[in-house]
Design an enzyme around this catalytic site. Sequence first.
Site, PDB file in Angstrom:
ATOM      1  N   LYS A 125       4.458 -54.902 -21.016  1.00 35.39           N
ATOM      2  CA  LYS A 125       3.491 -53.954 -20.477  1.00 35.39           C
ATOM      3  C   LYS A 125       3.886 -53.651 -19.037  1.00 35.39           C
ATOM      4  CE  LYS A 125      -1.463 -53.268 -19.560  1.00 35.39           C
ATOM      5  NZ  LYS A 125      -2.813 -53.861 -19.654  1.00 35.39           N
ATOM      6  N   TYR A 142      -4.253 -42.484 -29.680  1.00 34.43           N
ATOM      7  CA  TYR A 142      -5.517 -41.734 -29.707  1.00 34.43           C
ATOM      8  C   TYR A 142      -5.420 -40.540 -30.649  1.00 34.43           C
ATOM      9  CZ  TYR A 142      -6.029 -44.628 -25.586  1.00 34.43           C
ATOM     10  OH  TYR A 142      -6.068 -45.705 -24.743  1.00 34.43           O
ATOM     11  N   SER A 197      -2.877 -43.308 -22.758  1.00 36.91           N
ATOM     12  CA  SER A 197      -3.758 -42.179 -22.451  1.00 36.91           C
ATOM     13  C   SER A 197      -3.037 -41.043 -21.729  1.00 36.91           C
ATOM     14  CB  SER A 197      -4.938 -42.665 -21.601  1.00 36.91           C
ATOM     15  OG  SER A 197      -4.474 -43.284 -20.404  1.00 36.91           O
ATOM     16  N   LYS A 253       4.200 -51.160 -23.969  1.00 36.15           N
ATOM     17  CA  LYS A 253       3.262 -50.190 -23.406  1.00 36.15           C
ATOM     18  C   LYS A 253       3.760 -49.776 -22.025  1.00 36.15           C
ATOM     19  CE  LYS A 253      -1.636 -49.752 -22.060  1.00 36.15           C
ATOM     20  NZ  LYS A 253      -2.938 -50.443 -21.947  1.00 36.15           N
TER      21      LYS A 253
END
Length: 427
Positions: A295, A413, A374, A348
């Site tokens: 990450k 998403y 996002s 990520k």
Amino acid sequence: MASSIVNVPFQAMKGVDCHYVGLKPSTSSKFSCVKTAIRVRSPRLFVVRASEKHDGPIKKLGLSDAECEAAVVAGNVPEAPPVPPKPAAPAGTPVVPSYPLSRRPRRNRKSPVLRAAFQETQISPANFVYPLFIHEGEEDTPIGAMPGCYRLGWRHGLVEEVAKARDVGVNSVVLFPKVPDALKSPIGDESYNDNGLVPRAIRLLKDKYPDLVIYTDVALDPYNSDGHDGIVREDGVIMNDETTYQLCKQAVSQARSGADVVSPSDMMDGRVGAIREALDAEGFQHVSIMSYTAKFASSFYGPFREALDSNPRFGDKKTYQMNPANYREALVETHEDESEGADILLVKPGLPYLDIIRLLRDNSSLPIAAYQVSGEYSMIKAGGVLKMIDEEKVMMESLMCLRRAGADIILTYFALQAARCLCGEKR
């Protein structure tokens, strides 16, 4: 109307040359004429045109295989459509000799059928994990920086959104809570409240959909009054081992409520092993761990932090999240997480880090997850609204690229929208 029947040898009637367009066996084992053409013509072969339209199915003559073969052996071979003419090139196209190429890769790309047959990477709704934001309210609140995403009321909107996802084959979700400020504290103790927002939502979903796979986020930032993933010392240092102790209690609380996969996203050293030990000690050997292995301290997280109202109160997260400039360091994290008992390794962000996804894929036999974060989502949405790109095509291409790089599952998403696209539904 063209015929699809076969010409067979026959003995011409005296004084008349007959052209038989239909033959049937007679009782004397000779062929009798069904229909004749009066005009005299030399024997021709019938033409079979599969593309020609007929009022109904073409009637068979009732000939045996032996009779059909005999006709062919005798030279009465039915004609097929003619060889198609070579397509003409545009006027002015230079005439050049064909290059002596033994291999022309375009041959395997020349038709949709061949392209589909040789497609190396497949994607389906089963590859998606749907991130869902939840809050204590009853109404669904739009997230300004993430068009199409909402803070869902955990009792109503969450259940409805999960139902929509399941209808198109997405049966995995990951929950992210927007916690009231009054419940936040420097040590994030609300994170392991068995009657907190996330445990309640898990129990509700499991009661409604027992086979739903629920991933949870294990980190303190939604619960920490400082907005960091760990406990902050007075000099600004994020405390590693003390934070890990809290994370273990959080993971156990989530498992107790019915979580299938706990996902430590905090990037504390040693937390995977500690969580595995804590889960096993409480009888949750069946609960998986998806570790946020690589990450990065990325600028692509902005819209997410707005959704959860979890921006750090000061500083940044560079002392625990990875440097975006680093590559080999991801292998260090991979080896540690594997040795500590991780079941899934996650990278990520996603698309800007395809090389890291491939690095983990090539160096681990564990399933690899990618998080299309996002910022990636919002950029595609914004480009679509401005008509700068085709939103749906870019969405699907980006997801396919994550799969091609080596991701087994994708947290996105776009999960519902992409699954509808794959199922042929309109947005």
